[in-house]
Motif scaffolding. Structure first.
Motif: not given
Length: 84
Positions: A23-28, A61-64
């Motif tokens: 919830l707080f860190h949805p992307l990696r 984007t570098g994020k997933r």
């Protein structure tokens, strides 16, 4: 008996922690480009080539999205469709 209660408490804490984390860190960072947004192929010796192309996995984007967040988003979309 005490070990079973401890193991149960640790398991419940882990099961509560992961959804909150999503919830707080949805992307990696993307696993392919390691967050750079570009994929740098290597030659036969393992050295990176000069030509870099946009990463096709993260669309440069570098994020997933994390797996837990993807599942949550799909569940919400299905719920919205069902309530219409």
């Amino acid at each position: 008996m005490r070990g079973v209660l401890t193991a149960t408490a640790i398991t419940l804490a882990a099961l509560a922690w992961y959804p909150l984390s999503c919830l707080f860190h949805p992307l990696r960072d993307c696993w392919c480009c390691k967050g750079a947004g570009v994929h740098r192929p290597t030659d036969d010796q393992g050295r990176p080539r000069r030509i870099a192309r946009p990463c096709r996995w993260c669309k440069a984007t570098g994020k997933r999205w994390r797996i837990g967040r993807r599942i949550w988003n799909r569940m919400r979309a299905r719920h919205r469709e069902a309530t219409r």
